[in-house]
Design a protein around this motif. Structure first.
Motif, PDB file in Angstrom:
ATOM      1  N   GLY A 166       7.379  24.086  40.575  1.00 20.68           N
ATOM      2  CA  GLY A 166       7.108  23.169  39.475  1.00 20.68           C
ATOM      3  C   GLY A 166       8.296  23.010  38.541  1.00 20.68           C
ATOM      4  O   GLY A 166       9.292  23.736  38.629  1.00 20.68           O
ATOM      5  N   PRO A 167       8.205  22.056  37.634  1.00 14.52           N
ATOM      6  CA  PRO A 167       9.300  21.783  36.702  1.00 14.52           C
ATOM      7  C   PRO A 167       9.593  22.967  35.789  1.00 14.52           C
ATOM      8  O   PRO A 167       8.702  23.738  35.435  1.00 14.52           O
ATOM      9  CB  PRO A 167       8.783  20.577  35.900  1.00 14.52           C
ATOM     10  CG  PRO A 167       7.704  19.981  36.738  1.00 14.52           C
ATOM     11  CD  PRO A 167       7.081  21.122  37.473  1.00 14.52           C
ATOM     12  N   CYS A 168      10.847  23.099  35.412  1.00 12.65           N
ATOM     13  CA  CYS A 168      11.231  24.135  34.449  1.00 12.65           C
ATOM     14  C   CYS A 168      11.184  23.555  33.035  1.00 12.65           C
ATOM     15  O   CYS A 168      11.238  22.337  32.846  1.00 12.65           O
ATOM     16  CB  CYS A 168      12.616  24.685  34.767  1.00 12.65           C
ATOM     17  SG  CYS A 168      13.928  23.444  34.769  1.00 12.65           S
ATOM     18  N   ARG A 169      11.067  24.439  32.048  1.00 14.73           N
ATOM     19  CA  ARG A 169      10.942  24.013  30.657  1.00 14.73           C
ATOM     20  C   ARG A 169      12.017  24.676  29.808  1.00 14.73           C
ATOM     21  O   ARG A 169      12.414  25.818  30.064  1.00 14.73           O
ATOM     22  CB  ARG A 169       9.576  24.404  30.074  1.00 14.73           C
ATOM     23  CG  ARG A 169       8.369  23.972  30.877  1.00 14.73           C
ATOM     24  CD  ARG A 169       7.070  24.387  30.165  1.00 14.73           C
ATOM     25  NE  ARG A 169       5.903  24.177  30.997  1.00 14.73           N
ATOM     26  CZ  ARG A 169       4.654  24.447  30.616  1.00 14.73           C
ATOM     27  NH1 ARG A 169       4.428  24.932  29.401  1.00 14.73           N
ATOM     28  NH2 ARG A 169       3.635  24.236  31.434  1.00 14.73           N
ATOM     29  N   GLU A 170      12.455  23.955  28.796  1.00 11.09           N
ATOM     30  CA  GLU A 170      13.313  24.512  27.746  1.00 11.09           C
ATOM     31  C   GLU A 170      12.588  24.362  26.421  1.00 11.09           C
ATOM     32  O   GLU A 170      12.272  23.244  25.993  1.00 11.09           O
ATOM     33  CB  GLU A 170      14.657  23.793  27.697  1.00 11.09           C
ATOM     34  CG  GLU A 170      15.529  24.044  28.921  1.00 11.09           C
ATOM     35  CD  GLU A 170      16.835  23.276  28.881  1.00 11.09           C
ATOM     36  OE1 GLU A 170      17.679  23.505  29.767  1.00 11.09           O
ATOM     37  OE2 GLU A 170      17.011  22.438  27.968  1.00 11.09           O
ATOM     38  N   LEU A 171      12.313  25.484  25.779  1.00 13.48           N
ATOM     39  CA  LEU A 171      11.664  25.489  24.468  1.00 13.48           C
ATOM     40  C   LEU A 171      12.744  25.737  23.420  1.00 13.48           C
ATOM     41  O   LEU A 171      13.339  26.813  23.369  1.00 13.48           O
ATOM     42  CB  LEU A 171      10.594  26.586  24.407  1.00 13.48           C
ATOM     43  CG  LEU A 171       9.982  26.887  23.038  1.00 13.48           C
ATOM     44  CD1 LEU A 171       9.288  25.664  22.454  1.00 13.48           C
ATOM     45  CD2 LEU A 171       9.008  28.057  23.136  1.00 13.48           C
TER      46      LEU A 171
ATOM     47  N   PRO B  10       8.254  28.327  35.932  1.00  5.55           N
ATOM     48  CA  PRO B  10       7.071  28.754  36.692  1.00  5.55           C
ATOM     49  C   PRO B  10       7.490  29.255  38.078  1.00  5.55           C
ATOM     50  O   PRO B  10       8.419  28.714  38.696  1.00  5.55           O
ATOM     51  CB  PRO B  10       6.226  27.475  36.784  1.00  5.55           C
ATOM     52  CG  PRO B  10       6.677  26.650  35.611  1.00  5.55           C
ATOM     53  CD  PRO B  10       8.143  26.934  35.462  1.00  5.55           C
ATOM     54  N   VAL B  11       6.779  30.276  38.567  1.00  4.62           N
ATOM     55  CA  VAL B  11       7.144  30.887  39.851  1.00  4.62           C
ATOM     56  C   VAL B  11       5.894  31.188  40.671  1.00  4.62           C
ATOM     57  O   VAL B  11       4.777  31.165  40.174  1.00  4.62           O
ATOM     58  CB  VAL B  11       7.943  32.195  39.648  1.00  4.62           C
ATOM     59  CG1 VAL B  11       9.248  31.946  38.919  1.00  4.62           C
ATOM     60  CG2 VAL B  11       7.097  33.230  38.907  1.00  4.62           C
ATOM     61  N   ARG B  12       6.136  31.509  41.925  1.00  8.69           N
ATOM     62  CA  ARG B  12       5.104  32.061  42.796  1.00  8.69           C
ATOM     63  C   ARG B  12       5.760  33.115  43.679  1.00  8.69           C
ATOM     64  O   ARG B  12       6.987  33.120  43.844  1.00  8.69           O
ATOM     65  CB  ARG B  12       4.477  30.957  43.657  1.00  8.69           C
ATOM     66  CG  ARG B  12       5.436  30.308  44.636  1.00  8.69           C
ATOM     67  CD  ARG B  12       4.806  29.137  45.324  1.00  8.69           C
ATOM     68  NE  ARG B  12       5.779  28.400  46.131  1.00  8.69           N
ATOM     69  CZ  ARG B  12       5.597  27.159  46.554  1.00  8.69           C
ATOM     70  NH1 ARG B  12       4.483  26.521  46.249  1.00  8.69           N
ATOM     71  NH2 ARG B  12       6.527  26.563  47.287  1.00  8.69           N
TER      72      ARG B  12
END
Length: 271
Positions: free
Chosen positions: A239-244, A264-266
């Motif tokens: 899934g997409p990665c995020r920057e907060l 997010p990972v699996r």
């Protein structure tokens, strides 16, 4: 009758544990002196003590142990409890093995480089959030550098009048066939507005995160360290990665950025 000291010595348990089991009703003394509170046990209670110790060593809770001893649970019910406990122990083993591998990897890094990494990586879930955002698409990652800041500014102009709307800036990046799509905006619970898109980010049960400190043009190196660690721990991005963005260029100094990188990972099928 046996004193609490003698009973504890025979059963190889502590006085404190016996007092705790007394308070919970799991193993009540045969007699308690009403004047001094001393506890005394009947030798026949040793059989129950040994059963309690055996069940507790298997990892059963006090409530489960009490039910097993007092409610006459049959063999089928005991099998269900033991299978559930087996699954819990297997999960504990996997967690411990992952932690041991992490410790070994850190030791090897320190021994190889004789230095301590300044990057700390944590594993945690990510919440579902809704963004008021603008989407941009580029063919090459470096093209995003000049788009992220202006996109945040554009969204802020539209929703800036809503109380608390600009508290949590997030950028989300997803790789498409031959381009990168960036969704840039703020966590937002208000009504739709012209010029922005309401984008729902799903929750992620597992994710790895680290914090990038300093100049924003060094963020790619931080992402590289994070993804290397994900692979090393036996996971893969999903899934997409995020920057907060926790702090971003408020005083005009490019070295003051504080950004949490979230991926997010699996579990990798190869691990």
């Amino acid at each position: 009758m046996l004193s609490i000291g003698g009973f504890a010595q025979i059963g190889q348990v502590t006085h404190r544990m016996l007092r705790h089991w007394d308070r919970t009703g799991l193993l009540v003394p045969a007699h308690t002196d009403p004047f001094n509170g001393y506890r005394f046990y009947d030798p026949e209670q040793l059989e129950r003590l040994h059963r309690i110790v055996a069940l507790r060593q298997l990892g059963f809770s006090i409530e489960e142990t009490s039910s097993l001893l007092d409610d006459g649970i049959d063999a089928q019910q005991l099998k269900v409890l033991l299978r559930r406990r087996r699954a819990e122990v297997e999960e504990e083993r996997r967690t411990a093995a992952a932690r041991l591998a992490d410790v070994e990897r850190r030791l090897q890094l320190i021994e190889g480089k004789n230095t301590v990494s300044t990057v700390e990586i944590v594993q945690k879930p990510l919440p579902a959030v809704q963004l008021a955002a603008i989407r941009v698409r580029v063919e090459e990652q470096p093209e995003l550098a000049g788009l992220v800041g202006p996109s945040f500014d554009a969204v802020a102009e539209i929703i800036g009048g809503v109380s608390g709307a600009l508290e949590t800036p997030i950028a989300v990046y997803a790789a498409e066939h031959d381009r990168i799509e960036a969704t840039i905006g703020y966590v937002y619970g208000g009504d739709p507005r012209e010029g922005i898109e309401l984008v729902s980010l799903p929750a992620a049960g597992q994710a790895f995160a680290t914090v990038h400190l300093g100049e924003i043009n060094g963020i790619r190196a931080s992402w590289q360290v994070l993804h290397e660690e994900i692979i090393a721990r036996g996971y893969e991005p999903t899934g997409p990665c995020r920057e907060l963005y926790l702090r971003a260029d408020e005083s005009g100094r490019r070295d003051e950025f504080v950004v949490e990188l979230q991926q997010p990972v699996r579990q990798s099928e190869r691990s």
